[in-house]
Write a protein that holds these residues in place. Structure first.
Motif, PDB file in Angstrom:
ATOM      1  N   GLU A 287       0.824  -1.200   0.000  1.00 20.09           N
ATOM      2  CA  GLU A 287       0.000   0.000   0.000  1.00 20.09           C
ATOM      3  C   GLU A 287       0.866   1.262   0.000  1.00 20.09           C
ATOM      4  O   GLU A 287       0.550   2.249  -0.689  1.00 20.09           O
ATOM      5  N   ARG A 290       2.026   1.776  -3.508  1.00 16.54           N
ATOM      6  CA  ARG A 290       0.948   2.274  -4.371  1.00 16.54           C
ATOM      7  C   ARG A 290       0.741   3.775  -4.185  1.00 16.54           C
ATOM      8  O   ARG A 290       0.584   4.525  -5.155  1.00 16.54           O
ATOM      9  N   PRO A 296      -3.826   4.070  -9.097  1.00 13.02           N
ATOM     10  CA  PRO A 296      -5.115   3.617  -8.561  1.00 13.02           C
ATOM     11  C   PRO A 296      -5.053   2.168  -8.080  1.00 13.02           C
ATOM     12  O   PRO A 296      -5.732   1.767  -7.147  1.00 13.02           O
ATOM     13  N   GLU A 297      -4.225   1.377  -8.748  1.00  8.53           N
ATOM     14  CA  GLU A 297      -4.001  -0.006  -8.333  1.00  8.53           C
ATOM     15  C   GLU A 297      -2.593  -0.426  -8.752  1.00  8.53           C
ATOM     16  O   GLU A 297      -2.049   0.076  -9.741  1.00  8.53           O
ATOM     17  N   GLN A 299       0.144  -3.180 -10.030  1.00  2.44           N
ATOM     18  CA  GLN A 299       0.306  -4.420 -10.784  1.00  2.44           C
ATOM     19  C   GLN A 299       1.625  -5.096 -10.369  1.00  2.44           C
ATOM     20  O   GLN A 299       2.509  -4.460  -9.802  1.00  2.44           O
ATOM     21  N   GLY A 497      -3.503  -6.593  -2.097  1.00  6.94           N
ATOM     22  CA  GLY A 497      -3.362  -5.184  -2.453  1.00  6.94           C
ATOM     23  C   GLY A 497      -2.768  -4.991  -3.834  1.00  6.94           C
ATOM     24  O   GLY A 497      -2.778  -3.875  -4.365  1.00  6.94           O
ATOM     25  N   GLN A 499      -3.035  -5.989  -7.862  1.00 11.66           N
ATOM     26  CA  GLN A 499      -3.974  -6.514  -8.851  1.00 11.66           C
ATOM     27  C   GLN A 499      -3.298  -7.680  -9.570  1.00 11.66           C
ATOM     28  O   GLN A 499      -2.408  -7.483 -10.395  1.00 11.66           O
TER      29      GLN A 499
END
Length: 595
Positions: A287, A290, A296-297, A299, A497, A499
């Motif tokens: 997190e 990120r 936004p997400e 990878q 957390g 994707q």
């Protein structure tokens, strides 16, 4: 980043290791191979005659000579092949050495079973004699392994299959290093470059997200197209592990693996349990990453890029070597002088070339200096890789120089301590001299990545290995789909957390360490021990340093857990791993405050 990979003969000699220190050419190696065959006949002639102390000592001394020559030939042959896996002459030499090793295994297989037939109390009594002092630990191992050694005919049969049992690993190596091609793609400068193992990690560190994404998808697309072949290769490797463990009367392949180091099964399980118990730390880090990247997400291909782009600079090999030596100053002047002497005198093979084995390692053979293979690509990661492999090399250098042949080889369990301690000292040096918050954040993130990739990631690998071996042992078939499903579910737990995508379910297919079963957990335990030892050297100075240097010089004269206890770390408890994860949390807290 150069757009084309050079051929081997285009690399300057100063950036190549000096294999001539072993043999000037394959013809000279062939002479030793012939001498080995002659010695094997002599050694085999002692079969059935190990009835007294003198004959046993004669056999031990002769075996030492044989083993040293065999290791020298093998080291030379695999290094020449690793220079260029497509070189047919090197491949032929390596095949000859492997075939000779099969002969060696067959003609020496009588030795341990015959020793086993001797009353162990008598062997213990022999070991007290001065001329047996170099063999005391070896004889102790005879007693510990007695129930797992088979009869003479059975050992001979197993030895004759050694080349075949190594087939899954050798097939994967050739496929992975020589046959798989990943095509071309555009780099940050919109130049078309060939995607290779050596360049892949560098591209995942690119600030350009499209470069990262394309490299990630393109690489895994190739592995996915070979999923059935690679799955069968790995499944057969796992079946081989389980079969050999069962034949040697171990309850499981995992138990057989840790038994070799005299490590309790609880050490492996404690590692997984401690990491699972503290997995929220990894989720916090994901997190944090990120938020810093303002995505936004997240990878999977976003996990390796440095968070401070301004400091994502390139290093020449000379700059990397100097930076490493500065960071290792707490290890003392002699350590630095010995290491610099090696760097300047043919220890290291620096740059990638066509056909060269990917990754990095250190190797060596008794009586000669160690060697380091790199695929140096000018990143901070490559600086730390150099420090890591230098740790292995210096461990080899000091062990070989301070122990008799029988006790000179250390286990992988302690080897990873020496290498990761070097990395820890280097990161501490860089953080200590930094006065810029952005630079500190960059370094802290690099440090956090070392924790993530060496503790969390390797523990996830260890858990994957444990699961797939257990399934085979329980009679449950493995398939390409089940391997992907198991691996995907582990990523789902570890990387909450992030994707996830279908590509990550194929990552197992490119991990060469899975062909050395239950190897990777030692990275995580070694890292934990190294954190404790490096902190001790930095905080307490000379006394801790002397204990550590004594540890480096101890080779394999005792079991790894005992050697680490002497150095001041008890890996028989969960404490070192728990403390290591606590350090990860503290570094994450500090990085968060710097934002």
């Amino acid at each position: 980043m150069n757009s084309n990979i050079k051929n081997r003969d285009e690399i300057e000699d100063i950036y190549k290791w000096n294999t001539a220190n072993l043999y000037k050419d394959s013809e000279e190696a062939a002479k030793d191979m012939q001498f080995i065959r002659e010695l094997l006949e002599k050694f085999h002639g002692l079969s059935g005659k190990l009835s007294n102390k003198e004959t046993i000592l004669e056999a031990l001394l002769l075996q030492d000579t044989l083993d040293q020559l065999m290791e020298k030939c093998y080291t030379y042959a695999h290094m020449k092949l690793d220079e260029d896996n497509a070189n047919t002459a090197s491949l032929a030499l390596f095949d000859q050495v492997k075939s000779l090793f099969v002969t060696y295994s067959e003609m020496t297989s009588y030795f341990i079973p015959e020793l086993m037939k001797i009353d162990y109390t008598l062997l213990e009594e022999y070991s007290k004699a001065e001329d047996f002092q170099d063999y005391r630990h070896f004889i102790k191992e005879i007693g510990r392994n007695k129930e797992h050694i088979l009869s003479d005919p059975e050992e001979k049969i197993l030895s004759s299959f050694s080349e075949l049992t190594g087939a899954p690993k050798s097939i994967f190596q050739i496929l992975n290093n020589a046959d798989l091609k990943f095509g071309h793609l555009k780099n940050e400068n919109n130049e078309s470059v060939e995607l290779t193992h050596g360049r892949y990690h560098g591209m995942l560190q690119s600030q350009n997200r499209e470069v990262r994404k394309n490299a990630y998808n393109q690489l895994y697309g190739v592995y996915k197209s070979f999923r059935n072949t690679i799955a069968q290769t790995l499944i057969n490797s796992v079946k081989k592990d389980c079969l050999l463990a069962r034949l040697r009367k171990h309850n499981s392949a995992l138990e057989a693996s840790v038994f070799a180091d005299n490590v309790d099964l609880s050490v492996y399980n404690n590692l997984i349990n401690s990491v699972r118990k503290n997995i929220s730390l990894l989720h916090r880090y994901v997190e944090f990453r990120r938020q810093v990247m303002k995505l936004p997400e997240l990878q999977m291909y976003d996990l390796y890029v440095p968070l401070v782009s301004e400091l994502n600079k390139a290093y020449t090999y000379q700059e990397a070597a100097k930076l490493m030596l500065d960071g290792l100053a707490p290890l003392g002047e002699k350590y630095l002088q010995d290491l610099k002497g090696g760097l300047d005198n043919g220890w290291v093979d620096v740059y990638e070339n066509k056909g060269k084995t990917s990754g990095a390692y250190s190797t060596g053979t008794y009586g000669y200096h160690p060697y380091i293979l790199l695929n140096f690509n000018h990143t901070i990661n490559d600086v730390f890789t150099l420090a890591h492999e230098a740790g292995h090399a210096m461990h080899t250098f000091y062990s070989h120089n301070n122990q008799p042949y029988r006790n000179a080889s250390y286990t992988i369990f302690v080897a990873e301590v020496a290498s990761t301690l070097n990395e820890n000292l280097l990161i501490n040096h860089l953080l200590a001299k930094s006065t810029d918050n952005k630079e500190k954040l960059y370094l802290l993130n690099y440090n956090l990545e070392q924790f993530r990739t060496t503790v969390f990631r390797q523990t996830m690998f260890a858990e994957f290995e444990k699961i797939i071996h257990q399934k085979i042992e329980e009679g449950i078939s493995l398939t390409p789909d089940s391997l992907c499903e198991i691996y995907y579910e582990l990523n789902k737990f570890y990387y909450q957390g992030v994707q996830l995508d279908d590509e990550i379910s194929m990552e197992w297919s490119r991990i060469p360490h899975f062909y050395n079963a239950f190897y990777v957990y030692k990275y995580a335990t070694g890292f934990s021990a190294a954190v404790a030892l490096s902190n001790g050297i930095l905080k307490e100075g000379q006394e801790k340093l002397e204990k550590y240097l004594a540890f480096l010089s101890s080779g394999g004269k005792d079991y790894p857990i005992e050697l680490l206890k002497y150095a001041g770390v008890d890996m028989g408890t969960p404490q070192p791993v728990d403390d290591c994860l606590k350090s990860f949390g503290e570094s994450l807290d500090l990085a968060t405050k710097l934002l």
